[in-house]
Design a protein around this motif. Structure first.
Motif, PDB file in Angstrom:
ATOM      1  N   ASP A 154     -10.074   3.947   8.956  1.00  0.00           N
ATOM      2  CA  ASP A 154      -9.471   5.126   9.569  1.00  0.00           C
ATOM      3  C   ASP A 154     -10.572   6.153   9.819  1.00  0.00           C
ATOM      4  O   ASP A 154     -11.614   6.116   9.159  1.00  0.00           O
TER       5      ASP A 154
ATOM      6  N   LYS B 145      -5.180  13.725  -0.114  1.00  0.00           N
ATOM      7  CA  LYS B 145      -3.797  14.181   0.056  1.00  0.00           C
ATOM      8  C   LYS B 145      -3.362  14.068   1.512  1.00  0.00           C
ATOM      9  O   LYS B 145      -2.271  13.587   1.807  1.00  0.00           O
ATOM     10  N   LEU B 146      -4.196  14.508   2.444  1.00  0.00           N
ATOM     11  CA  LEU B 146      -3.835  14.473   3.866  1.00  0.00           C
ATOM     12  C   LEU B 146      -3.613  13.059   4.381  1.00  0.00           C
ATOM     13  O   LEU B 146      -2.783  12.835   5.262  1.00  0.00           O
ATOM     14  N   ARG B 147      -4.337  12.102   3.855  1.00  0.00           N
ATOM     15  CA  ARG B 147      -4.192  10.712   4.282  1.00  0.00           C
ATOM     16  C   ARG B 147      -3.154   9.966   3.444  1.00  0.00           C
ATOM     17  O   ARG B 147      -2.998   8.759   3.553  1.00  0.00           O
ATOM     18  N   SER B 148      -2.420  10.699   2.595  1.00  0.00           N
ATOM     19  CA  SER B 148      -1.351  10.150   1.748  1.00  0.00           C
ATOM     20  C   SER B 148      -1.835   9.039   0.818  1.00  0.00           C
ATOM     21  O   SER B 148      -1.075   8.136   0.465  1.00  0.00           O
ATOM     22  N   ILE B 149      -3.100   9.109   0.438  1.00  0.00           N
ATOM     23  CA  ILE B 149      -3.634   8.168  -0.549  1.00  0.00           C
ATOM     24  C   ILE B 149      -3.283   8.685  -1.935  1.00  0.00           C
ATOM     25  O   ILE B 149      -2.927   7.927  -2.830  1.00  0.00           O
ATOM     26  N   ALA B 150      -3.343  10.003  -2.094  1.00  0.00           N
ATOM     27  CA  ALA B 150      -2.924  10.660  -3.334  1.00  0.00           C
ATOM     28  C   ALA B 150      -1.621  11.405  -3.049  1.00  0.00           C
ATOM     29  O   ALA B 150      -1.452  11.991  -1.985  1.00  0.00           O
ATOM     30  N   GLN B 151      -0.708  11.368  -4.007  1.00  0.00           N
ATOM     31  CA  GLN B 151       0.591  12.018  -3.825  1.00  0.00           C
ATOM     32  C   GLN B 151       0.514  13.531  -4.017  1.00  0.00           C
ATOM     33  O   GLN B 151       1.365  14.262  -3.532  1.00  0.00           O
ATOM     34  N   SER B 152      -0.526  13.986  -4.724  1.00  0.00           N
ATOM     35  CA  SER B 152      -0.674  15.417  -5.000  1.00  0.00           C
ATOM     36  C   SER B 152      -2.138  15.690  -5.345  1.00  0.00           C
ATOM     37  O   SER B 152      -2.935  14.762  -5.492  1.00  0.00           O
TER      38      SER B 152
ATOM     39  N   HIS C 143      -2.889  14.066  -8.642  1.00  0.00           N
ATOM     40  CA  HIS C 143      -3.091  12.623  -8.509  1.00  0.00           C
ATOM     41  C   HIS C 143      -4.490  12.334  -7.960  1.00  0.00           C
ATOM     42  O   HIS C 143      -5.174  11.417  -8.422  1.00  0.00           O
ATOM     43  N   ALA C 144      -4.935  13.129  -6.980  1.00  0.00           N
ATOM     44  CA  ALA C 144      -6.285  12.971  -6.418  1.00  0.00           C
ATOM     45  C   ALA C 144      -7.336  13.167  -7.507  1.00  0.00           C
ATOM     46  O   ALA C 144      -8.297  12.400  -7.593  1.00  0.00           O
TER      47      ALA C 144
END
Length: 77
Positions: free
Chosen positions: A4, A22-29, A32-33
Motif C-alpha cells: 500500500d 491507526k489510519l490504515r486500520s492496522i491498529a484499532q486504537s 493498540h499501536a
C-alpha cells in the motif's frame, strides 16, 4: 504480503508511526499501536522500530502484519 502507499497531505512533511497504523486500520486504537510497536511487531526501513511517534517521511517503508506501506510525498505543492 499486501502493499500500500500512504501519501502525505500537501502541507505535511511527516506522519507519526502510531497515526499511520491507526489510519490504515492496522491498529484499532493509539493504545493498540503502542503495544504493537513495543512488542517489536513493526519495522521501518527493514529495522524493528520501538519509537511510537517516529516521524515517517516520504521514502520510508513500514512493514507490519504482512502489510508493506510506503510513505510518499504529495504531488501538490
Amino acid at each position: 504480503m499486501t502493499e500500500d502507499t500512504f501519501t502525505l497531505r500537501p502541507n505535511d512533511e511527516f506522519i507519526e508511526l502510531n497515526m499511520l497504523l491507526k489510519l490504515r486500520s492496522i491498529a484499532q486504537s493509539g493504545g493498540h499501536a503502542k503495544v504493537m510497536i513495543a512488542d517489536g511487531e513493526v519495522q521501518v526501513n527493514g529495522e524493528v522500530e520501538s519509537r511510537t511517534r517516529r516521524k515517517l517521511r516520504a521514502g520510508d517503508v513500514v512493514e507490519v502484519e504482512g502489510a508493506k506501506i510506503s510513505v510518499a510525498a504529495s504531488e501538490e505543492v
